[in-house]
Write an enzyme that holds these catalytic residues in place. Structure first.
Site, mmCIF file in Angstrom:
data_model
loop_
_atom_site.group_PDB
_atom_site.id
_atom_site.type_symbol
_atom_site.label_atom_id
_atom_site.label_comp_id
_atom_site.label_asym_id
_atom_site.label_seq_id
_atom_site.Cartn_x
_atom_site.Cartn_y
_atom_site.Cartn_z
ATOM 1 N N GLU A 40 9.746 -0.376 -9.523
ATOM 2 C CA GLU A 40 9.218 -1.234 -8.470
ATOM 3 C C GLU A 40 10.368 -2.027 -7.843
ATOM 4 O O GLU A 40 11.307 -2.439 -8.508
ATOM 5 C CB GLU A 40 8.196 -2.202 -9.064
ATOM 6 C CG GLU A 40 7.569 -3.147 -8.049
ATOM 7 C CD GLU A 40 6.647 -4.180 -8.682
ATOM 8 O OE1 GLU A 40 5.732 -4.644 -7.995
ATOM 9 O OE2 GLU A 40 6.850 -4.521 -9.863
ATOM 10 N N LYS A 111 0.339 -1.201 -3.406
ATOM 11 C CA LYS A 111 -0.102 -1.861 -4.635
ATOM 12 C C LYS A 111 -1.414 -2.616 -4.434
ATOM 13 O O LYS A 111 -1.535 -3.479 -3.561
ATOM 14 C CB LYS A 111 0.997 -2.820 -5.098
ATOM 15 C CG LYS A 111 0.767 -3.472 -6.447
ATOM 16 C CD LYS A 111 1.972 -4.334 -6.816
ATOM 17 C CE LYS A 111 1.857 -4.972 -8.169
ATOM 18 N NZ LYS A 111 3.049 -5.807 -8.481
ATOM 19 N N CYS A 152 3.302 -1.432 -11.386
ATOM 20 C CA CYS A 152 3.479 -2.623 -12.202
ATOM 21 C C CYS A 152 2.180 -3.279 -12.678
ATOM 22 O O CYS A 152 1.540 -2.774 -13.594
ATOM 23 C CB CYS A 152 4.368 -3.611 -11.454
ATOM 24 S SG CYS A 152 5.128 -4.874 -12.517
#
Length: 278
Positions: A40, A111, A152
């Site tokens: 990331e 995300k 993440c």
């Protein structure tokens, strides 16, 4: 299939990060990896001003490099995530792209779960800078292997990974910048749980070390098989881990312990509202 997870110590210096990513991806490809995953925010990792300054459109330097490198090396490259400038939007997106060996973008994932938490006295407020995505994305390698895309903090939301598996993912990719504390206490447990419960391979590429202004990432990038066995871990430095993904072995796991096939969706009734205290 041979896969690699890249571990990087990104800073606010975009040129330096691009150079290091290029070196590490080429090293993984030289070791035979045909699927490579970057962490990331590999393009830049720093305070909000630095992240705004480093944000790029989809035809910017980062995505252009990823596509060109994937084509040159003949690999599937999941280019971790970077701050994406989206026309007409005030905030950036935390965006991952899957570039194929044809040099094209095969999938784009933004995300979904933004990291608005406090860890070890440090506050993280991704929503101050970024807009959350709202689409679950499954891509496929050049060989037709399903790739479930995530980033993440998504790792803490198992329902996302179940959807990815049910939509055909055989490999789950987790580019991350997990904090030092959460890497130490949660990272491996969560990765192995997502692998076991979905009977998928997990390729987890984490950041390592200190980043401005006061951030610290825990490293331990790893590859996990569908039985939950850790196939390899990167030491505490920049580098990569390589592992061969036994897809026939995955088929055997899913046949002999058919947890996915034994699901009973008709019995799963989600509450209309979530009552979470504390």
């Amino acid at each position: 299939m041979r896969a690699a997870a890249i571990q990087l110590n990104a800073t606010a210096d975009v040129a330096r990060n691009l150079e290091r990513a290029d070196t590490l991806v080429r090293a993984a490809a030289a070791d035979g990896a045909t699927l490579v995953v970057l962490p990331e925010k590999w393009v830049a990792l720093g305070d909000d001003d630095a992240m705004r300054a480093a944000a790029q459109p989809l035809d910017g330097e980062a995505a252009t490099w990823a596509c060109a490198t994937a084509r040159e090396l003949g690999i599937d490259l999941v280019a971790g995530s970077f701050g994406e400038l989206v026309p007409g939007e005030d905030r950036t997106r935390n965006t991952s792209i899957h570039a194929g060996p044809d040099g094209e973008i095969h999938a784009l994932y933004r995300k979904i779960h933004l990291f608005d938490v406090e860890v070890d006295g440090v506050a993280y407020r991704e929503s101050d800078l970024e807009t959350a995505g709202d689409e679950v994305v499954v891509s496929a390698t050049a060989d037709g292997v399903g790739l479930g895309l995530s980033i993440c903090y998504d790792l803490r939301f198992p329902e996302l990974y179940r959807l990815l598996a049910l939509r055909g993912a055989r490999v789950l990719v987790v580019p991350a910048a997990f904090t030092l504390a959460t890497t130490r206490d949660h990272w491996e447990i969560l990765l192995r749980a997502r692998a076991i419960e979905n009977q998928c391979f997990v390729i987890a590429a984490n950041q390592i070390g200190e980043h401005p202004p006061t951030y610290r990432s825990g490293g331990r990038s790893m590859i996990v098989d569908p039985w939950g066995v850790v196939l390899g871990v990167v030491p505490d430095r920049e580098g990569h881990v390589i592992a061969d993904l036994d897809l026939a072995g995955q088929d055997r796991v899913r046949t002999k312990l058919p947890a996915l096939a034994n699901r009973r969706p008709s019995a799963y009734r989600w509450p209309e509202t979530a009552e979470v205290q504390g």
